[in-house]
Design a protein around this motif. Structure first.
Motif, short mmCIF file in Angstrom:
data_model
loop_
_atom_site.label_atom_id
_atom_site.label_comp_id
_atom_site.label_asym_id
_atom_site.label_seq_id
_atom_site.Cartn_x
_atom_site.Cartn_y
_atom_site.Cartn_z
N ASN A 85 0.83 -1.24 0.12
CA ASN A 85 0.03 0.24 0.01
C ASN A 85 0.89 1.33 0.00
OD1 ASN A 85 0.72 -0.66 2.79
ND2 ASN A 85 -0.67 1.00 3.63
N HIS A 86 0.24 2.33 -0.43
CA HIS A 86 0.93 3.71 -0.31
C HIS A 86 0.04 4.31 0.45
CE1 HIS A 86 3.70 3.65 -4.27
NE2 HIS A 86 4.00 2.72 -3.26
N PRO A 87 0.18 4.73 1.78
CA PRO A 87 -0.51 5.35 2.77
C PRO A 87 -0.99 6.70 2.00
CG PRO A 87 1.26 4.34 4.05
CD PRO A 87 1.55 4.30 2.56
N SER A 88 -0.10 7.53 1.20
CA SER A 88 -0.18 8.54 0.52
C SER A 88 -1.54 8.82 -0.22
CB SER A 88 0.68 9.16 -0.25
OG SER A 88 0.74 8.48 -1.56
N GLY A 89 -2.22 7.55 -0.43
CA GLY A 89 -3.29 7.21 -1.53
C GLY A 89 -3.07 7.35 -2.95
N ASN A 90 -1.82 7.67 -3.21
CA ASN A 90 -1.20 7.59 -4.73
C ASN A 90 -0.63 6.43 -5.22
OD1 ASN A 90 -0.42 8.14 -7.16
ND2 ASN A 90 0.88 9.84 -6.69
N PRO A 91 -1.47 5.52 -5.71
CA PRO A 91 -0.96 4.20 -6.06
C PRO A 91 0.24 4.01 -7.09
CG PRO A 91 -2.90 4.60 -7.17
CD PRO A 91 -2.71 5.80 -6.51
N GLU A 92 0.69 5.26 -7.78
CA GLU A 92 1.77 5.39 -9.04
C GLU A 92 2.88 4.67 -8.17
OE1 GLU A 92 1.27 5.79 -12.19
OE2 GLU A 92 -0.75 5.96 -11.52
N PRO A 93 3.71 3.60 -9.12
CA PRO A 93 4.77 3.24 -8.55
C PRO A 93 6.00 4.02 -8.49
CG PRO A 93 4.41 2.49 -10.75
CD PRO A 93 3.11 3.06 -10.31
N SER A 94 6.96 3.77 -7.60
CA SER A 94 8.11 4.65 -7.53
C SER A 94 9.01 3.87 -8.31
CB SER A 94 8.36 4.77 -6.01
OG SER A 94 8.77 3.44 -5.65
N ASP A 95 10.30 4.61 -8.57
CA ASP A 95 11.35 3.69 -9.19
C ASP A 95 11.90 2.52 -8.50
OD1 ASP A 95 11.46 5.71 -11.17
OD2 ASP A 95 13.01 6.89 -10.26
N GLU A 96 11.83 2.84 -7.01
CA GLU A 96 12.44 1.50 -6.19
C GLU A 96 11.10 0.37 -6.48
OE1 GLU A 96 11.85 4.67 -5.11
OE2 GLU A 96 13.94 4.84 -4.83
N ASP A 97 9.74 0.79 -6.43
CA ASP A 97 8.88 -0.40 -6.78
C ASP A 97 8.98 -0.95 -7.99
OD1 ASP A 97 7.45 0.57 -4.36
OD2 ASP A 97 6.15 1.76 -5.62
N ILE A 98 9.47 -0.22 -9.00
CA ILE A 98 9.72 -1.10 -10.41
C ILE A 98 10.79 -1.98 -10.29
CG2 ILE A 98 10.33 -0.58 -12.86
CD1 ILE A 98 8.36 2.11 -12.55
N ALA A 99 11.91 -1.42 -9.73
CA ALA A 99 13.21 -2.12 -9.48
C ALA A 99 13.13 -3.29 -8.65
CB ALA A 99 14.46 -1.24 -8.78
N ILE A 100 12.38 -3.14 -7.67
CA ILE A 100 12.03 -4.46 -6.80
C ILE A 100 11.19 -5.60 -7.63
CG2 ILE A 100 10.25 -3.84 -5.60
CD1 ILE A 100 12.99 -6.19 -4.27
N THR A 101 10.28 -5.18 -8.36
CA THR A 101 9.47 -5.79 -9.04
C THR A 101 10.06 -6.66 -10.19
OG1 THR A 101 7.68 -4.63 -8.85
CG2 THR A 101 7.53 -5.75 -10.75
N THR A 102 11.23 -5.87 -10.79
CA THR A 102 12.12 -6.68 -11.76
C THR A 102 13.00 -7.55 -11.09
OG1 THR A 102 12.36 -4.45 -13.05
CG2 THR A 102 14.00 -6.25 -13.43
N GLN A 103 13.60 -7.46 -9.83
CA GLN A 103 14.35 -8.42 -9.19
C GLN A 103 13.51 -9.53 -8.92
OE1 GLN A 103 15.76 -6.46 -5.61
NE2 GLN A 103 17.54 -5.63 -6.76
N LEU A 104 12.08 -9.29 -8.38
CA LEU A 104 11.40 -10.37 -7.99
C LEU A 104 10.81 -11.42 -8.95
CD1 LEU A 104 8.90 -8.80 -5.44
CD2 LEU A 104 10.36 -10.51 -5.07
#
Length: 147
Positions: free
Chosen positions: A95-114
């Motif tokens: 979840n993003h507590p801010s309410g904005n679900p847009e992925p960060s660069d870190e979200d994209i990077a960890i997804t690639t690793q996963l």
């Protein structure tokens, strides 16, 4: 402590009523419905939904709890429950507590690793879904072509 006790009881009841062993994931919207309680969390939480060959949830685990703006993710921590529960695939949700679900660069990077780590382990990462607020309920990295 009293509030925490009631929350744990509520979560246990919701899990039993929802029946993790009978919930089938067919789409990101199904995931969003399954984890709707994450929308109200004040800290980032990473959850893994572990599925059998028929996309039925066989295990649901909170992998980590972060801060208001960040969460540390280790592929090992995500994939270990998949092996332990003989899951065929996994959906990662945070979840993003801010309410904005847009992925960060870190979200994209960890997804690639996963995706890479899961492939090596013989497990398929079906999606990484970010839960937002009421206005923007979720963002699926699979729908974005990143999984």
């Amino acid at each position: 402590m009293l509030v925490a006790c009631f929350e744990l009881g509520r979560r246990l009841f919701v899990t039993q009523a929802r029946g993790t062993a009978s919930f089938i994931i067919r789409s990101p919207l199904d995931v969003c419905e399954y984890v709707r309680d994450m929308r109200e969390l004040r800290k980032e939480q990473l959850r893994g939904l572990y599925l059998n060959a028929r996309n039925t949830v066989i295990h649901d685990e909170v992998i980590s709890i972060g801060t208001v703006t960040a969460n540390l993710v280790c592929p090992r921590d995500v994939l270990l429950p998949a092996i332990a529960h003989s899951a065929v695939s996994v959906v990662v949700v945070h979840n993003h507590p801010s309410g904005n679900p847009e992925p960060s660069d870190e979200d994209i990077a960890i997804t690639t690793q996963l995706v890479q780590a899961a492939s090596i382990m013989g497990v398929k990462l079906l999606d990484h879904i970010i839960i937002g607020g009421e206005e923007h309920p979720y963002r699926s990295l699979s729908e974005m072509g990143l999984v």
